[in-house]
Scaffold this active site. Structure first.
Site, short mmCIF file in Angstrom:
data_model
loop_
_atom_site.label_atom_id
_atom_site.label_comp_id
_atom_site.label_asym_id
_atom_site.label_seq_id
_atom_site.Cartn_x
_atom_site.Cartn_y
_atom_site.Cartn_z
N SER A 62 39.83 13.91 14.81
CA SER A 62 39.86 14.33 16.21
C SER A 62 41.18 14.97 16.61
O SER A 62 41.22 15.92 17.40
CB SER A 62 39.55 13.15 17.13
OG SER A 62 38.23 12.71 16.92
N ARG A 187 45.02 1.49 20.23
CA ARG A 187 45.50 2.49 21.18
C ARG A 187 44.84 2.34 22.55
O ARG A 187 45.00 3.17 23.42
CB ARG A 187 45.24 3.90 20.64
CG ARG A 187 43.77 4.27 20.56
CD ARG A 187 43.55 5.67 20.03
NE ARG A 187 42.12 5.94 19.90
CZ ARG A 187 41.62 6.92 19.16
NH1 ARG A 187 42.42 7.72 18.48
NH2 ARG A 187 40.31 7.10 19.08
N ASP A 254 48.90 8.86 17.91
CA ASP A 254 48.22 8.07 18.94
C ASP A 254 48.14 6.58 18.64
O ASP A 254 48.20 5.76 19.56
CB ASP A 254 46.83 8.64 19.25
CG ASP A 254 45.94 8.75 18.03
OD1 ASP A 254 46.45 8.81 16.91
OD2 ASP A 254 44.70 8.79 18.20
N ARG A 255 48.01 6.19 17.39
CA ARG A 255 47.91 4.77 17.06
C ARG A 255 49.24 4.18 16.57
O ARG A 255 49.27 3.03 16.13
CB ARG A 255 46.80 4.54 16.02
CG ARG A 255 45.41 4.80 16.58
CD ARG A 255 44.33 4.42 15.58
NE ARG A 255 42.99 4.65 16.11
CZ ARG A 255 42.30 3.82 16.87
NH1 ARG A 255 42.85 2.66 17.22
NH2 ARG A 255 41.09 4.11 17.30
N ASP A 444 33.79 18.15 16.71
CA ASP A 444 35.12 18.43 16.15
C ASP A 444 35.22 18.05 14.68
O ASP A 444 36.14 18.47 13.98
CB ASP A 444 36.21 17.72 16.95
CG ASP A 444 35.95 16.22 17.09
OD1 ASP A 444 34.81 15.78 16.84
OD2 ASP A 444 36.88 15.49 17.47
#
EC number: 5.4.2.12
Length: 511
Positions: A62, A187, A254-255, A444
């Site tokens: 993603s 997250r 993000d994580r 995606d």
């Protein structure tokens, strides 16, 4: 052509594969999507490998997908950049890494390497750990270098972690702690999970095992697979303590944000992403930690970057803003960074003309327990915003096929696909019938279309399959392409000239 309104609707993780009893997409009732494909121009897109800036054969994800979608050009990804640095030798002369070693030597302290240990290539990559080991060996600091393992089982087979960790142990790594990514890489503001991983690494709180492999094997015997391995300690001498240096090997941000912020900037961990929810307790956090992030994670993370953030001009959102148009960015929590931060090329500041819509993802251990997630709430919020008639474009993500697909639960993922198609239908019908606009509907990357591997075991990772793309405008023909071609297509529909920086090509065939 100049449409009144053009939207991009992303069915996250919905790829194309032959019908089978492990293809949750073909098992699902997708009547609305099937009818769209019959009625409107459609084609396929490549979402993996070099077409999205990854090594050939590497599955997309993603982050990669939304970067390419928003940039309108192939964005060479972190994985490829690091691989090149290892190959040309510059990795071993990286100033941030050298500074981390200098810090540890100055304070007579330890060097820690931490991150997701797998060959998934989504957040981290096995070869990078081997290179970091070689680097530590070159710097004569191996005797006080420790590894903190985050096990995967999401972008890789569910019990592959044992083999990955064995590879690193056999290579010479001294493992200090092990945590499943469910804990160390949350997250979605589940601070209680992050706390367990943080306390294991810094305080030694948690079960103890004689070796990393013993602990992982014990988890397997208890029916706990890689993603959900409860944090445990192998070597108390390897805990992260005052004045230590840390290299975080994850290249996807993000994580990594929570743990990285807590280590490098504890005061910020009290406020980041709290939204009124329980926060991370950092009262006993180690002090004066020198943290090197492989890439830029977030402003709250302090310390040098091993690889500087790439910058891009003339992204889709910026072009829309320059033309005086208003836009919506909408997703539930799990994919909210993707339609904002990643779609905007890693820029965190919202564009002046954009409205962000967030539906909070449900608080469940795994999303197969609630496959509809927050799709209905998100749909209602989006339609309410569209009713104002203020906007000319929208980026909307439905997370369900991907997030539920990661659980390996075929029936739940089937339901997730059905809910997604239902909600896509509601939004698309409103766009066509009420706004007189056009929607580009696509995925995606793949996931939900392959729920079992060749051995019949759960397949929880992404795929390299093609994905569908349909444009709800009759009288045109669509070419096949890649994700970098989507922003130029949106601009084409809106009658806006594509900037030179966008090297992607409109999917609409010129007659």
């Amino acid at each position: 052509m100049k449409e009144k309104f053009a939207a991009l609707i992303i069915m996250d993780g919905l790829g194309i594969a032959p019908a089978s009893d492990s293809n949750s997409v073909t098992l699902a009732d997708t009547t609305y999507l099937d009818n769209l494909l019959k009625e409107y121009p459609n084609s396929t897109l490549v979402t993996s490998g070099e077409a999205v800036g990854l090594p050939e054969g590497q599955m997309g994800n993603s982050e990669v997908g939304h970067l390419n979608l928003g940039a309108g050009r192939i964005v060479w990804q972190s994985l490829s950049r690091i691989n090149v640095a290892i190959k040309d030798g510059s990795f071993f002369k990286n100033q941030a890494f050298l500074d981390a070693v200098a810090h540890a030597k100055k304070h007579n302290s330890k060097l820690h390497i931490m991150g997701l240990v797998s060959d998934g290539g989504v957040h981290a990559q096995m070869g990078h750990y081997l290179a970091l080991y070689d680097f530590a060996k070159q710097q004569n600091i191996l005797d006080r270098t420790y590894l903190h393992v985050f096990t995967d089982g999401r972008d890789t087979p569910q019990e592959s972690g044992y083999g990955f960790v064995k590879t690193l142990v056999d290579y010479g790594f001294n493992v200090a702690t092990v945590s499943g990514r469910f804990y160390a890489m949350d997250r979605d503001n589940n601070w209680d999970r992050v706390q367990l991983a943080f306390d294991a690494m810094t305080l030694g709180d948690g079960p103890h095992f004689n070796s990393a492999l013993d602990g992982i094997e014990s988890s397997y015997k208890s029916g706990i697979q890689d993603e959900f391995i409860k944090p445990f300690i192998v070597n108390d001498k390897g805990l992260i303590e005052n004045d230590d240096a840390v290299i975080f090997a994850n290249f996807r941000p993000d994580r990594a944000i929570r743990i990285a912020t807590a280590l490098s900037n504890p005061s910020a961990a009290k406020t980041i992403y709290t939204e009124g929810k329980p926060m991370l307790n950092v009262s006993k956090a180690p002090k004066n930690i020198f943290l090197v992030s492989m890439m830029h994670y977030k402003e709250t993370v302090k310390g040098p970057l091993a690889f500087e953030l790439q910058t891009f001009d003339d992204l889709y959102g910026e072009v829309i803003e320059k033309n005086g148009f208003k836009q919506i960015r909408a997703a539930e929590t799990e994919k909210y960074p993707h339609v904002t931060f990643f779609f905007d090329g890693g820029k965190e500041v919202p564009l002046a003309n954009s409205t962000r819509i967030l539906a909070e993802s449900p608080k469940v251990p795994t999303y197969d327990l609630k496959p509809e997630m927050s799709a209905y709430e998100l749909t209602d919020k989006v339609i309410a915003a569209l009713k104002t008639g203020e906007y000319q474009t929208m980026i909307l993500n439905f997370a369900n096929p991907d997030m539920v697909g990661h659980t390996g639960n075929i029936e739940a993922t089937k339901k997730a696909v059905e809910v997604t198609v239902e909600c896509v239908g509601k939004v698309t019908d409103f766009i066509i019938n009420e706004l007189g606009g056009v929607a580009i509907i696509l995925a995606d990357h793949g996931n939900a279309e392959q729920m079992r591997d060749q051995e019949g075991k759960p397949h929880t990772a992404h795929t390299t399959n093609l994905v569908p793309v349909v444009v709800t405008k009759k009288g045109i023909k669509l070419n096949s392409g890649a994700l970098c071609d989507v922003a130029p297509t949106l601009l084409d529909l809106l009658g806006i000239e594509k900037p030179k920086a966008m090297t992607g090509t409109s999917l609409i065939e010129k007659i």
